[in-house]
Design a protein around this motif. Structure first.
Motif, PDB file in Angstrom:
ATOM      1  N   VAL A   1       3.844   0.360  10.202  1.00  0.00           N
ATOM      2  CA  VAL A   1       4.134  -0.070  11.587  1.00  0.00           C
ATOM      3  C   VAL A   1       3.649  -1.212  11.873  1.00  0.00           C
ATOM      4  O   VAL A   1       4.077  -2.290  12.456  1.00  0.00           O
ATOM      5  N   GLU A   2       2.242  -1.456  11.503  1.00  0.00           N
ATOM      6  CA  GLU A   2       1.418  -2.534  11.741  1.00  0.00           C
ATOM      7  C   GLU A   2       1.651  -3.733  10.906  1.00  0.00           C
ATOM      8  O   GLU A   2       1.882  -4.903  11.650  1.00  0.00           O
ATOM      9  N   GLN A   3       2.126  -3.586   9.619  1.00  0.00           N
ATOM     10  CA  GLN A   3       2.318  -4.878   8.869  1.00  0.00           C
ATOM     11  C   GLN A   3       3.743  -5.149   8.929  1.00  0.00           C
ATOM     12  O   GLN A   3       4.131  -6.461   8.799  1.00  0.00           O
ATOM     13  N   GLU A   4       4.699  -4.387   8.989  1.00  0.00           N
ATOM     14  CA  GLU A   4       5.981  -4.762   9.141  1.00  0.00           C
ATOM     15  C   GLU A   4       7.134  -4.406  10.571  1.00  0.00           C
ATOM     16  O   GLU A   4       7.641  -5.341  10.792  1.00  0.00           O
ATOM     17  N   LEU A   5       6.762  -3.270  10.964  1.00  0.00           N
ATOM     18  CA  LEU A   5       7.651  -3.058  11.720  1.00  0.00           C
ATOM     19  C   LEU A   5       7.467  -3.866  13.381  1.00  0.00           C
ATOM     20  O   LEU A   5       8.123  -4.509  13.655  1.00  0.00           O
TER      21      LEU A   5
ATOM     22  N   LEU B   1       0.808  -1.052  -0.061  1.00  0.00           N
ATOM     23  CA  LEU B   1       0.049   0.125  -0.209  1.00  0.00           C
ATOM     24  C   LEU B   1       0.937   1.113  -0.030  1.00  0.00           C
ATOM     25  O   LEU B   1       0.718   2.291  -0.874  1.00  0.00           O
ATOM     26  N   GLY B   2       1.893   1.156   0.785  1.00  0.00           N
ATOM     27  CA  GLY B   2       2.884   2.301   0.898  1.00  0.00           C
ATOM     28  C   GLY B   2       3.725   2.620  -0.559  1.00  0.00           C
ATOM     29  O   GLY B   2       4.001   3.817  -0.658  1.00  0.00           O
ATOM     30  N   LEU B   3       3.663   1.728  -1.269  1.00  0.00           N
ATOM     31  CA  LEU B   3       4.487   2.020  -2.437  1.00  0.00           C
ATOM     32  C   LEU B   3       3.670   2.641  -3.524  1.00  0.00           C
ATOM     33  O   LEU B   3       3.896   3.749  -4.132  1.00  0.00           O
ATOM     34  N   HIS B   4       2.249   2.493  -3.300  1.00  0.00           N
ATOM     35  CA  HIS B   4       1.375   3.384  -4.089  1.00  0.00           C
ATOM     36  C   HIS B   4       1.237   4.929  -3.446  1.00  0.00           C
ATOM     37  O   HIS B   4       1.202   5.707  -4.020  1.00  0.00           O
ATOM     38  N   LEU B   5       1.218   4.849  -2.246  1.00  0.00           N
ATOM     39  CA  LEU B   5       1.252   6.233  -1.633  1.00  0.00           C
ATOM     40  C   LEU B   5       2.623   7.108  -2.041  1.00  0.00           C
ATOM     41  O   LEU B   5       2.805   8.162  -2.171  1.00  0.00           O
ATOM     42  N   ARG B   6       3.643   6.222  -2.078  1.00  0.00           N
ATOM     43  CA  ARG B   6       5.032   6.882  -2.580  1.00  0.00           C
ATOM     44  C   ARG B   6       4.928   7.576  -3.729  1.00  0.00           C
ATOM     45  O   ARG B   6       5.533   8.491  -3.798  1.00  0.00           O
ATOM     46  N   ARG B   7       4.617   6.386  -4.724  1.00  0.00           N
ATOM     47  CA  ARG B   7       4.269   7.249  -5.923  1.00  0.00           C
ATOM     48  C   ARG B   7       3.559   8.419  -6.000  1.00  0.00           C
ATOM     49  O   ARG B   7       3.720   9.585  -6.503  1.00  0.00           O
ATOM     50  N   LEU B   8       2.228   8.387  -5.403  1.00  0.00           N
ATOM     51  CA  LEU B   8       1.639   9.761  -5.157  1.00  0.00           C
ATOM     52  C   LEU B   8       2.351  11.181  -4.507  1.00  0.00           C
ATOM     53  O   LEU B   8       2.174  12.004  -4.966  1.00  0.00           O
TER      54      LEU B   8
END
Ligand code: T5A
Length: 211
Positions: free
Chosen positions: A79-83, A45-52
């Motif tokens: 934080v929830e998914q990885e950290l 999900l963060g990869l999409h946000l990074r592009r935006l």
């Protein structure tokens, strides 16, 4: 949580990626299980946000509060998914940027309310703080020149004015002064190998259980 969260921070081109790679190799050579990640973009999900967040579209400016909320959304998912799960599994996490980036860029750079950012960081992280943050301190012009000489196209935030990047730099200086036990300044203008040696010493000092 048994693992360690080690964050790398600094202005554009300060050498985070380079140092995280060297640090990862060194920690793995000690038999430590390491995970390397980044914000924004440490999840799908963060990869999409990074592009935006980082693509520049001249006719579609991103409003400042929208930008702040997108970084917070990226962080919450990360934080929830990885950290949290990887810390619980005992990993040493090397993270390219975390909460201090939002204070420095959206707080000092954009001039958004720092108290509001602290609250958002709290919500996004559930108060998960780094065990140690390495601030690679280089002059903003040195960092931007490094990036340009690498032949890459500057992203939306990198294309901000020098005055913006100087305010970001001041943000890091103020944060390091405010949280001296968590944030350690490293002179990022030294050679890559010299910076790596200093980071090794800092990690040995802070992480007493290193083999
Ligand atoms: N952002 C992020 C916010 O505004 N708010 C937030 O909350 C968050 C989380 C993310 C962008 O988002 C913003 C900040 C950023 O603008 P990014 O992926 O972190 O973007 O981009 P950068 O910070 O620019 O990271 P880079 O990967 O592009 O740069 P690095 O990692 O700092 O530098 P690195 O290691 O790639 O090195 C750059 C160049 O310098 C050379 C390298 O070989 C490379 O060519 N170099 C050196 N040269 C001489 N001496 C040294 N010691 C060197 N170290 C590296």
């Amino acid at each position: 949580m048994d693992g360690k969260l080690i964050v790398f921070e600094g202005v554009e081109g300060c050498g985070k990626t380079t140092q995280m790679k060297l640090c990862c190799q060194w920690l793995e050579s000690l038999g430590i299980s390491v995970m390397v990640t980044r914000e924004p973009g440490g999840t799908e999900l963060g990869l999409h946000l990074r592009r935006l967040l980082l693509e520049k579209a001249e006719d579609k400016p991103v409003a400042q509060v929208t930008e702040l909320l997108l970084y917070a959304a990226d962080r919450s998912q990360h934080v929830e998914q990885e950290l949290k799960p990887n810390l619980a599994a005992g990993k040493y996490i090397l993270c390219d940027r975390y909460t201090d980036s939002t204070i420095a860029y959206q707080g000092y750079g954009r001039g958004l309310n720092i108290e509001l950012i602290n609250q958002l960081n709290y919500i996004a992280t559930g108060d998960l703080k780094s065990d140690l943050t390495i601030w690679l301190d280089v002059d903003v012009e040195v960092g931007l020149t490094r990036k340009l000489s690498g032949g890459v196209r500057l992203d939306r935030i990198e294309q901000e004015t020098i005055a913006f990047h100087r305010r970001v730099q001041q943000g890091y200086a103020d944060l390091a002064a405010s949280y001296p036990s968590r944030i350690v300044r490293v002179d990022g203008s030294l050679s890559q190998e010299a910076v790596h040696q200093i980071i090794q010493e800092i990690l040995r000092g802070h992480l007493k259980n290193l083999p």
